[in-house]
Design a protein around this motif. Sequence first.
Motif, PDB file in Angstrom:
ATOM      1  N   CYS A 146       1.520  -5.685   0.211  1.00 34.35           N
ATOM      2  CA  CYS A 146       0.546  -6.556   0.772  1.00 34.35           C
ATOM      3  C   CYS A 146      -0.512  -6.903  -0.261  1.00 34.35           C
ATOM      4  N   LEU A 147      -0.836  -8.234  -0.106  1.00 35.87           N
ATOM      5  CA  LEU A 147      -1.654  -8.792  -0.778  1.00 35.87           C
ATOM      6  C   LEU A 147      -3.055  -8.734  -0.701  1.00 35.87           C
ATOM      7  N   HIS A 148      -3.227  -7.807  -0.171  1.00 37.25           N
ATOM      8  CA  HIS A 148      -4.742  -7.334   0.273  1.00 37.25           C
ATOM      9  C   HIS A 148      -4.883  -5.786  -0.475  1.00 37.25           C
ATOM     10  N   CYS A 149      -3.871  -4.837  -0.149  1.00 36.49           N
ATOM     11  CA  CYS A 149      -4.482  -3.282   0.473  1.00 36.49           C
ATOM     12  C   CYS A 149      -3.269  -2.840  -1.102  1.00 36.49           C
ATOM     13  N   ALA A 150      -1.690  -3.520  -1.061  1.00 39.03           N
ATOM     14  CA  ALA A 150      -1.908  -3.419  -2.414  1.00 39.03           C
ATOM     15  C   ALA A 150      -0.392  -2.654  -1.832  1.00 39.03           C
ATOM     16  N   ARG A 151      -0.894  -2.169  -0.366  1.00 34.51           N
ATOM     17  CA  ARG A 151       0.748  -0.787  -0.134  1.00 34.51           C
ATOM     18  C   ARG A 151       1.595  -1.640   0.279  1.00 34.51           C
ATOM     19  N   PRO A 152       3.308  -1.236  -0.295  1.00 33.82           N
ATOM     20  CA  PRO A 152       4.152  -1.690   0.171  1.00 33.82           C
ATOM     21  C   PRO A 152       4.587  -1.713   1.894  1.00 33.82           C
ATOM     22  N   SER A 153       5.485  -2.683   1.835  1.00 36.80           N
ATOM     23  CA  SER A 153       4.908  -2.830   4.025  1.00 36.80           C
ATOM     24  C   SER A 153       6.315  -3.664   3.931  1.00 36.80           C
ATOM     25  N   SER A 154       6.628  -3.148   4.631  1.00 39.25           N
ATOM     26  CA  SER A 154       8.546  -3.919   5.448  1.00 39.25           C
ATOM     27  C   SER A 154       8.155  -5.376   5.820  1.00 39.25           C
TER      28      SER A 154
END
Length: 275
Positions: A40-48
């Motif tokens: 995610c460009l905001h929270c930087a968490r991995p996302s499928s």
Amino acid sequence: MLIEPDLPARYTLQLGEHAVALNAAQGEMLTLYPTGRRFCLHCARPSSTLVGGGYCNDCFQRLARCDSCIVRPETCHYHLGTCREPRWGEQHCFTPHVVYLANTSGLKVGITRTERLPRRWLEQGAIQALPILDVESRRQAGLIETLLRQRISDRTAWQRMLRGPVPWVDLPAWHDRLLSTFSDELTALRQRFGTSAIRARDKATVACFDYPLPTEPTRLVALNIAEQSHIAGRLMGMKGQYLMLDTGVINLRRYGGHEFELSITSPERQQLGLF
């Protein structure tokens, strides 16, 4: 991808901490390998799955920058007390904006924060651009853009923009024509928001741009990096947010948050990072 005005425009591809100068790679073989990882460009968490240009679903649902009023600024609802992030809205939507004319695939109208010029024009692949009105907020800019869309488009036909050559447009003449045509409506908006809220720009200075374009025809087939094991081709040129390969074209804006491995003919240019 960072685009800076020059003759021609200078392109830099940011991959994590690494910056790759693309103008110097023109004519070389370029290969992009998706790693399958997305952040995610905001929270930087991995996302499928990323939506809205590179955001996880949670951020897309709660961030003001992902709300529908960003695409349709005339529908801004801050004044109704329903903005998702009032402080963010104050910092980004209640700052000076400009309504402009640009020649991308032809004449178009657009809006942006004043501070983003001329970068916004370069991102769109404009060969000419002319600010016509300064306003105090994004909503005001959106209301004016809605008026001007009655006469001219706010869209770019990407294939026509890349194929070129795009005919020159008399932007100062359109400046006069549009302000005259919508004089009554603009007067009403000034009465609504204040005389100083909407100010006409001098039509004298038209910005002109040049791009590192191919010297031979390029296949204008849109390549989808995310659906292939890799994409490869000779880098023929760049315009707007597009990389033009001899095998097709890539709109890099579509892949915000996607991780790729980039290989350019010279081994020292191999990098790994995020768009």
